[in-house]
Design a protein around this motif. Sequence first.
Motif, PDB file in Angstrom:
ATOM      1  N   GLY A 155      11.913  -2.720   8.945  1.00 17.18           N
ATOM      2  CA  GLY A 155      10.747  -2.882   8.214  1.00 17.18           C
ATOM      3  C   GLY A 155      10.870  -1.912   6.945  1.00 17.18           C
ATOM      4  N   CYS A 156       9.730  -1.130   6.651  1.00 16.37           N
ATOM      5  CA  CYS A 156       9.949  -0.399   5.511  1.00 16.37           C
ATOM      6  C   CYS A 156       9.520   1.044   5.772  1.00 16.37           C
ATOM      7  CB  CYS A 156       8.339  -0.858   4.649  1.00 16.37           C
ATOM      8  SG  CYS A 156       7.970   0.227   3.328  1.00 16.37           S
ATOM      9  N   ARG A 157      10.495   1.976   5.101  1.00 20.78           N
ATOM     10  CA  ARG A 157      10.696   3.409   5.522  1.00 20.78           C
ATOM     11  C   ARG A 157       9.250   4.091   4.949  1.00 20.78           C
ATOM     12  NH1 ARG A 157      11.524   3.492   9.094  1.00 20.78           N
ATOM     13  NH2 ARG A 157      11.659   1.145   9.060  1.00 20.78           N
ATOM     14  N   CYS A 158       8.909   3.541   3.767  1.00 16.50           N
ATOM     15  CA  CYS A 158       7.990   4.254   3.071  1.00 16.50           C
ATOM     16  C   CYS A 158       6.661   3.930   3.849  1.00 16.50           C
ATOM     17  CB  CYS A 158       7.745   3.662   1.593  1.00 16.50           C
ATOM     18  SG  CYS A 158       9.158   4.071   0.770  1.00 16.50           S
ATOM     19  N   GLN A 159       6.306   2.749   4.375  1.00 18.56           N
ATOM     20  CA  GLN A 159       5.188   2.502   5.105  1.00 18.56           C
ATOM     21  C   GLN A 159       5.113   3.287   6.588  1.00 18.56           C
ATOM     22  OE1 GLN A 159       2.832  -0.816   4.592  1.00 18.56           O
ATOM     23  NE2 GLN A 159       3.820  -1.648   6.457  1.00 18.56           N
ATOM     24  N   PRO A 171      11.609  -7.263   5.138  1.00 22.67           N
ATOM     25  CA  PRO A 171      12.701  -6.642   5.012  1.00 22.67           C
ATOM     26  C   PRO A 171      12.984  -5.806   3.746  1.00 22.67           C
ATOM     27  CG  PRO A 171      12.949  -8.951   4.572  1.00 22.67           C
ATOM     28  CD  PRO A 171      11.553  -8.495   4.851  1.00 22.67           C
ATOM     29  N   CYS A 172      12.165  -4.747   3.593  1.00 20.58           N
ATOM     30  CA  CYS A 172      11.918  -3.984   2.550  1.00 20.58           C
ATOM     31  C   CYS A 172      13.025  -3.584   1.812  1.00 20.58           C
ATOM     32  CB  CYS A 172      11.130  -2.652   2.910  1.00 20.58           C
ATOM     33  SG  CYS A 172      10.264  -2.186   1.457  1.00 20.58           S
ATOM     34  N   MET A 173      13.203  -3.771   0.528  1.00 19.79           N
ATOM     35  CA  MET A 173      14.056  -3.598  -0.474  1.00 19.79           C
ATOM     36  C   MET A 173      15.393  -4.208  -0.107  1.00 19.79           C
ATOM     37  SD  MET A 173      12.523  -1.649  -2.590  1.00 19.79           S
ATOM     38  CE  MET A 173      13.779  -1.664  -3.593  1.00 19.79           C
ATOM     39  N   GLY A 174      15.522  -5.263   0.766  1.00 20.43           N
ATOM     40  CA  GLY A 174      16.749  -5.749   1.326  1.00 20.43           C
ATOM     41  C   GLY A 174      17.667  -4.902   1.983  1.00 20.43           C
ATOM     42  N   GLY A 175      16.701  -3.816   2.678  1.00 17.13           N
ATOM     43  CA  GLY A 175      17.689  -2.774   3.324  1.00 17.13           C
ATOM     44  C   GLY A 175      17.603  -1.469   2.217  1.00 17.13           C
ATOM     45  N   TRP A 176      17.769  -0.448   3.143  1.00 11.00           N
ATOM     46  CA  TRP A 176      17.718   0.926   2.041  1.00 11.00           C
ATOM     47  C   TRP A 176      19.115   1.009   1.885  1.00 11.00           C
ATOM     48  CZ3 TRP A 176      13.998   4.608   1.540  1.00 11.00           C
ATOM     49  CH2 TRP A 176      14.393   5.901   1.246  1.00 11.00           C
ATOM     50  N   GLY A 177      19.005   1.100   0.457  1.00  9.16           N
ATOM     51  CA  GLY A 177      20.413   1.395  -0.263  1.00  9.16           C
ATOM     52  C   GLY A 177      21.458   0.401   0.191  1.00  9.16           C
ATOM     53  N   PHE A 234       0.903  -1.288  -0.064  1.00  8.33           N
ATOM     54  CA  PHE A 234      -0.032  -0.007  -0.210  1.00  8.33           C
ATOM     55  C   PHE A 234       0.757   0.972  -0.039  1.00  8.33           C
ATOM     56  CE2 PHE A 234      -2.888  -3.378   1.299  1.00  8.33           C
ATOM     57  CZ  PHE A 234      -3.745  -3.169   0.386  1.00  8.33           C
ATOM     58  N   TYR A 235       1.341   1.748  -1.301  1.00  3.96           N
ATOM     59  CA  TYR A 235       2.155   2.932  -1.481  1.00  3.96           C
ATOM     60  C   TYR A 235       1.289   3.604  -2.459  1.00  3.96           C
ATOM     61  CZ  TYR A 235       5.410  -0.150   0.688  1.00  3.96           C
ATOM     62  OH  TYR A 235       5.862  -0.968   1.626  1.00  3.96           O
ATOM     63  N   GLY A 236       1.734   4.773  -2.658  1.00  5.12           N
ATOM     64  CA  GLY A 236       1.074   5.719  -4.108  1.00  5.12           C
ATOM     65  C   GLY A 236      -0.350   5.519  -3.955  1.00  5.12           C
ATOM     66  N   PRO A 283      16.266   4.973  -3.497  1.00  5.08           N
ATOM     67  CA  PRO A 283      16.526   3.642  -3.084  1.00  5.08           C
ATOM     68  C   PRO A 283      15.413   2.633  -3.310  1.00  5.08           C
ATOM     69  CG  PRO A 283      17.312   5.259  -1.424  1.00  5.08           C
ATOM     70  CD  PRO A 283      16.189   5.924  -2.115  1.00  5.08           C
ATOM     71  N   CYS A 284      14.054   3.194  -3.438  1.00  2.83           N
ATOM     72  CA  CYS A 284      13.081   2.244  -3.451  1.00  2.83           C
ATOM     73  C   CYS A 284      12.035   2.939  -4.486  1.00  2.83           C
ATOM     74  CB  CYS A 284      12.442   1.837  -2.209  1.00  2.83           C
ATOM     75  SG  CYS A 284      10.973   2.378  -1.741  1.00  2.83           S
ATOM     76  N   PRO A 285      11.289   2.055  -5.210  1.00  3.44           N
ATOM     77  CA  PRO A 285      10.377   2.765  -6.279  1.00  3.44           C
ATOM     78  C   PRO A 285       9.104   3.324  -5.580  1.00  3.44           C
ATOM     79  CG  PRO A 285      10.011   0.434  -6.119  1.00  3.44           C
ATOM     80  CD  PRO A 285      11.209   0.804  -5.319  1.00  3.44           C
ATOM     81  N   ALA A 286       8.982   3.314  -4.438  1.00  6.01           N
ATOM     82  CA  ALA A 286       7.786   3.851  -3.533  1.00  6.01           C
ATOM     83  C   ALA A 286       8.248   5.324  -2.596  1.00  6.01           C
ATOM     84  CB  ALA A 286       7.216   3.000  -2.688  1.00  6.01           C
ATOM     85  N   ALA A 287       9.489   5.598  -2.771  1.00 12.16           N
ATOM     86  CA  ALA A 287       9.823   6.668  -2.034  1.00 12.16           C
ATOM     87  C   ALA A 287       9.871   7.965  -2.438  1.00 12.16           C
ATOM     88  CB  ALA A 287      11.314   6.481  -1.688  1.00 12.16           C
TER      89      ALA A 287
HETATM   90 FE1  FES Z   1       9.666   0.160   1.729  1.00 12.81          FE
HETATM   91 FE2  FES Z   1      10.090   2.277   0.402  1.00 12.81          FE
HETATM   92  S1  FES Z   1       8.581   0.401  -0.063  1.00 12.81           S
HETATM   93  S2  FES Z   1      11.338   1.230   1.827  1.00 12.81           S
END
Ligand code: FES
Length: 377
Positions: free
Chosen positions: A322-326, A248-254, A197-199, A268-272
Amino acid sequence: MSEPNNEPVVSQTGDGPAPPWAMLAELTHGCPLHCPYCSNPVGLIPRSRELETADWVRVFEEAAALGVIHAHLSGGEPLLRPDLREITEAAARNGVYTQLVTSGVGLDADRLAELVGAGLHSVQLSVQDSTAAASDLIAGTRSFAAKERAAALVREAGLPLGLNVVLHRRNLDSIEGIVELAATWGAERVELANTQFYGWALRNRRALLPTREQLARAKESVERLRERVEGVELIWVVPDYFDGVPKPCMGGWGAISLTVGPDGSVLPCPAAYDLPLEFPNVRDHSLEWIWRRSTAFEAYRGTEWMSGPCSGCPRREVDFGGCRCQAFALTGDASRTDPACGLSPDHHLITELVESAGDGELVYRRPERRGGLQLRR
Ligand code: FES
Ligand code: SF4
């Protein structure tokens, strides 16, 4: 741009983050489909701001030099780019494995032959449900027939074919039919990805969130089908709203991958897109500088940025908080523990959402028109 435009010479073997191996090249945000679960940002990048062919050629040269070995050519619909052949060729020439991620709309024999000649390695085709009527209903446009034709062309060309099906309340009960369809179409792999659930998808969260019972049934079906259907690998991408366990979103940021947007923004992620960070652009910086030095990629890299409860948690190197975007979408602060985690002080936000989910009107991805058609099954 707030980043300094200095390009340091950085040795790839020196200190700093390990190189990325994967890149998502979002060639355009244009798309012929109107899926309510679209995770692209609400404000799409207009076609007039897209990178030129020469920019993408340079991006792939730099990506390969940085260590990228696998690229998704994605969108929107990448077939809308008339220079897709040149872009694919640039990737392949630099030794990058290319997978076209497409709706199939616009793929004919000539176009595919052109892409195969350019070095395309594989195709991932999106399908919305197991039948034409149900798939078209979710896509918001007649597209199933084009997908079926595209699948046949890809198999005739001898390329590996994968299907990608985004799962939600409206199609979770069709898993068996979806997998049968994949086998009939000759797919070797099916990615069954529960909606993230993004965008745009955030608008439809209430209508798309499944029930716990649906999820349990679907999971059982996948296990049964794995035993029954030969030659099709089933990938079940678990939803993170239900078990109190963050992904483990994106296998970790960057950590392992980067996204280059249609206008050259690098994330770093397409939802950012919506995070309050200044994302650097390939028009201003090299990919190497962006990966190693930009503040956007450093922001949540590793574990230093974490506060409680993540900072003292034994799982912090497993799920990276977890996920930064969430975290940002639900709390307004991207540095908080992902509310999907049962240990997060914000976890009630997730449980409340799950409890309040229900059938409702879906808003189709159609930026110029809010409200959308009503879907009932
Ligand atoms: Fe999880 Fe962007 S979707 S860090
Ligand atoms: Fe992961 Fe943080 Fe939850 Fe621990 S507290 S499980 S590191 S999200």
